[in-house]
Motif scaffolding. Structure first.
Motif, short mmCIF file in Angstrom:
data_model
loop_
_atom_site.label_atom_id
_atom_site.label_comp_id
_atom_site.label_asym_id
_atom_site.label_seq_id
_atom_site.Cartn_x
_atom_site.Cartn_y
_atom_site.Cartn_z
N SER A 1 0.83 -1.20 0.00
CA SER A 1 0.00 0.00 0.00
C SER A 1 0.86 1.26 0.00
CB SER A 1 -0.95 0.00 1.21
OG SER A 1 -1.94 -1.00 1.06
N THR A 2 1.96 1.23 0.74
CA THR A 2 2.91 2.35 0.71
C THR A 2 3.43 2.55 -0.70
OG1 THR A 2 3.59 1.93 3.00
CG2 THR A 2 5.11 3.20 1.61
N LEU A 3 3.70 1.45 -1.37
CA LEU A 3 4.24 1.52 -2.74
C LEU A 3 3.21 2.10 -3.72
CD1 LEU A 3 6.68 0.83 -4.50
CD2 LEU A 3 5.76 -1.48 -4.75
N VAL A 4 1.97 1.59 -3.68
CA VAL A 4 0.99 2.07 -4.65
C VAL A 4 0.61 3.53 -4.38
CG1 VAL A 4 0.05 -0.18 -5.25
CG2 VAL A 4 -0.99 1.11 -3.39
N GLU A 5 0.56 3.92 -3.11
CA GLU A 5 0.27 5.32 -2.80
C GLU A 5 1.36 6.23 -3.34
OE1 GLU A 5 0.15 8.07 1.15
OE2 GLU A 5 -1.27 6.39 1.13
N GLY A 6 2.62 5.82 -3.17
CA GLY A 6 3.72 6.61 -3.70
C GLY A 6 3.68 6.71 -5.21
N LEU A 7 3.32 5.62 -5.89
CA LEU A 7 3.22 5.63 -7.34
C LEU A 7 2.09 6.56 -7.79
CD1 LEU A 7 3.72 1.83 -8.11
CD2 LEU A 7 5.40 3.67 -8.43
N ALA A 8 0.96 6.49 -7.08
CA ALA A 8 -0.16 7.37 -7.42
C ALA A 8 0.22 8.83 -7.26
CB ALA A 8 -1.37 7.02 -6.55
N GLU A 9 0.84 9.16 -6.13
CA GLU A 9 1.23 10.55 -5.88
C GLU A 9 2.26 11.02 -6.90
OE1 GLU A 9 0.98 11.51 -1.23
OE2 GLU A 9 2.36 9.88 -1.71
N GLY A 10 3.20 10.15 -7.23
CA GLY A 10 4.22 10.52 -8.19
C GLY A 10 3.64 10.85 -9.55
N PHE A 11 2.50 10.23 -9.87
CA PHE A 11 1.84 10.49 -11.16
C PHE A 11 0.97 11.75 -11.10
CE2 PHE A 11 -1.29 9.65 -14.56
CZ PHE A 11 -0.42 9.39 -15.61
N GLY A 12 0.74 12.25 -9.89
CA GLY A 12 -0.08 13.45 -9.74
C GLY A 12 -1.48 13.19 -9.22
N LEU A 13 -1.73 12.00 -8.67
CA LEU A 13 -3.02 11.67 -8.10
C LEU A 13 -3.00 11.95 -6.60
CD1 LEU A 13 -3.51 8.26 -9.95
CD2 LEU A 13 -4.53 10.46 -10.56
N ASP A 14 -4.10 12.42 -6.07
CA ASP A 14 -4.18 12.76 -4.65
C ASP A 14 -4.12 11.49 -3.81
OD1 ASP A 14 -5.50 13.49 -1.99
OD2 ASP A 14 -5.39 15.44 -2.96
N SER A 15 -3.36 11.52 -2.72
CA SER A 15 -3.21 10.34 -1.87
C SER A 15 -4.51 9.94 -1.20
CB SER A 15 -2.14 10.58 -0.81
OG SER A 15 -2.53 11.63 0.06
N TRP A 16 -5.48 10.86 -1.13
CA TRP A 16 -6.79 10.55 -0.54
C TRP A 16 -7.65 9.75 -1.52
CZ3 TRP A 16 -8.00 10.66 4.33
CH2 TRP A 16 -9.32 10.62 4.75
N GLY A 17 -7.29 9.81 -2.78
CA GLY A 17 -8.05 9.12 -3.81
C GLY A 17 -8.77 10.09 -4.73
N GLY A 18 -9.14 9.58 -5.90
CA GLY A 18 -9.87 10.39 -6.87
C GLY A 18 -9.11 10.51 -8.18
N SER A 19 -9.67 11.29 -9.08
CA SER A 19 -9.09 11.44 -10.41
C SER A 19 -7.99 12.48 -10.40
CB SER A 19 -10.18 11.84 -11.42
OG SER A 19 -10.65 13.14 -11.13
N HIS A 20 -7.25 12.54 -11.51
CA HIS A 20 -6.16 13.50 -11.62
C HIS A 20 -6.67 14.94 -11.54
CE1 HIS A 20 -2.89 15.82 -13.58
NE2 HIS A 20 -2.12 14.94 -12.97
N ASP A 21 -7.90 15.16 -11.95
CA ASP A 21 -8.48 16.51 -11.90
C ASP A 21 -8.62 17.02 -10.47
OD1 ASP A 21 -8.68 16.47 -14.63
OD2 ASP A 21 -10.76 15.75 -14.64
N TRP A 22 -8.58 16.09 -9.49
CA TRP A 22 -8.76 16.46 -8.08
C TRP A 22 -7.46 16.35 -7.29
CZ3 TRP A 22 -13.19 18.46 -5.99
CH2 TRP A 22 -14.33 18.41 -6.80
N ARG A 23 -6.32 16.39 -7.95
CA ARG A 23 -5.07 16.25 -7.23
C ARG A 23 -4.92 17.40 -6.22
NH1 ARG A 23 -3.69 18.22 -12.22
NH2 ARG A 23 -2.20 19.93 -12.35
N HIS A 24 -4.37 17.06 -5.06
CA HIS A 24 -4.12 17.99 -3.96
C HIS A 24 -5.41 18.54 -3.34
CE1 HIS A 24 -0.19 17.57 -5.56
NE2 HIS A 24 -0.33 18.46 -6.54
N SER A 25 -6.57 18.02 -3.71
CA SER A 25 -7.82 18.56 -3.16
C SER A 25 -8.03 18.19 -1.71
CB SER A 25 -9.01 18.07 -3.99
OG SER A 25 -9.08 16.66 -3.96
N SER A 26 -7.34 17.18 -1.21
CA SER A 26 -7.51 16.80 0.20
C SER A 26 -6.62 17.64 1.11
CB SER A 26 -7.17 15.32 0.39
OG SER A 26 -5.77 15.09 0.21
#
Length: 234
Positions: free
Chosen positions: A51-76
């Motif tokens: 889970s640490t790995l997939v969260e880091g990969l998601a964040e590195g791509f620009g996805l918010d760690s809270w979840g959601g689409s790229h359009d909502w990055r950093h919204s949390s």
């Protein structure tokens, strides 16, 4: 495919400090993770670091760690993790245009713990449906275009039949040019034909065939003779 390889850019690391103390994260810093298929499953015991790995990969791509689409990055308003700040990608031929521009990136991060909040933010009104139906609403409504889709244990809210539906959505998505990275404990999901399975643990990361996965063997034995397991804990 969108990405060919993921790695963590770090000049030096303290191997005793989290998350660099996690073997699969150290390997991401050292050798990186090369993707051999449009669908990659990460499997491992609780605490293995998947889970640490997939969260880091998601964040590195620009996805918010809270979840959601790229359009909502950093919204949390959650800062990116130490790993997410350092994850980088090498583009696959089909993903060069997307990786050149943050605005061009498309994708979705679905994590079991925060899925309902993320879906509500995306306009799916999950209170009107069951937890599992909320998950499936995201798959039906958001997994529609080429991009990177990162899933953290999506089977947590899904029945057997719903997991099969999820596999159908994943198959359709990759045929349209999408790429999926999924952390899971599910022998059903990992049986997807053509998927690459990476087992994480104390060894770091290694590729394993579906029929050789420990989780597959344990489920087979348990379903064949539950008492062989239950007698040791009840």
């Amino acid at each position: 495919m969108i990405v060919d390889r993921a790695y963590a850019h770090l000049a030096s690391l303290d191997a005793e400090e989290w998350p660099w103390s996690v073997p699969c994260v150290r390997e991401l810093v050292g050798d990186g993770l090369r993707f051999r298929s449009a669908v990659t499953f990460l499997v491992g015991e609780n605490g293995s670091g998947k889970s640490t790995l997939v969260e880091g990969l998601a964040e590195g791509f620009g996805l918010d760690s809270w979840g959601g689409s790229h359009d909502w990055r950093h919204s949390s308003h959650r800062p990116r993790s130490a790993l997410g700040e350092r994850v980088r990608f090498d583009a696959a031929p089909g993903g060069r245009a997307m990786l050149r521009s943050w605005a061009a990136r498309k994708g979705f991060f679905l994590r079991a713990e925060t899925a309902l909040d993320a879906l509500d933010r995306e306009g799916f009104a999950p209170d009107s449906v069951s937890h599992g139906e909320g998950f499936l609403a995201a798959f039906r409504g958001k997994f529609l275009q080429p991009g990177l889709y990162v899933l953290d244990e999506p089977e947590a809210a899904l029945s057997f039949t719903s997991c099969l539906e999820l596999l159908g959505h994943i198959d359709s998505l990759v045929k349209q040019g999408g790429q999926v990275i999924c952390a899971t404990h599910s022998p059903l999901l990992t049986a997807l034909p053509g998927a690459d399975i990476v087992e994480v643990g104390d060894h770091g990361m290694r590729r394993v065939a579906w029929e050789n996965l420990a989780l597959v063997e344990h489920w087979r034995r348990y379903l064949d003779d539950p008492q062989a397991y239950l007698r040791h804990i009840l």
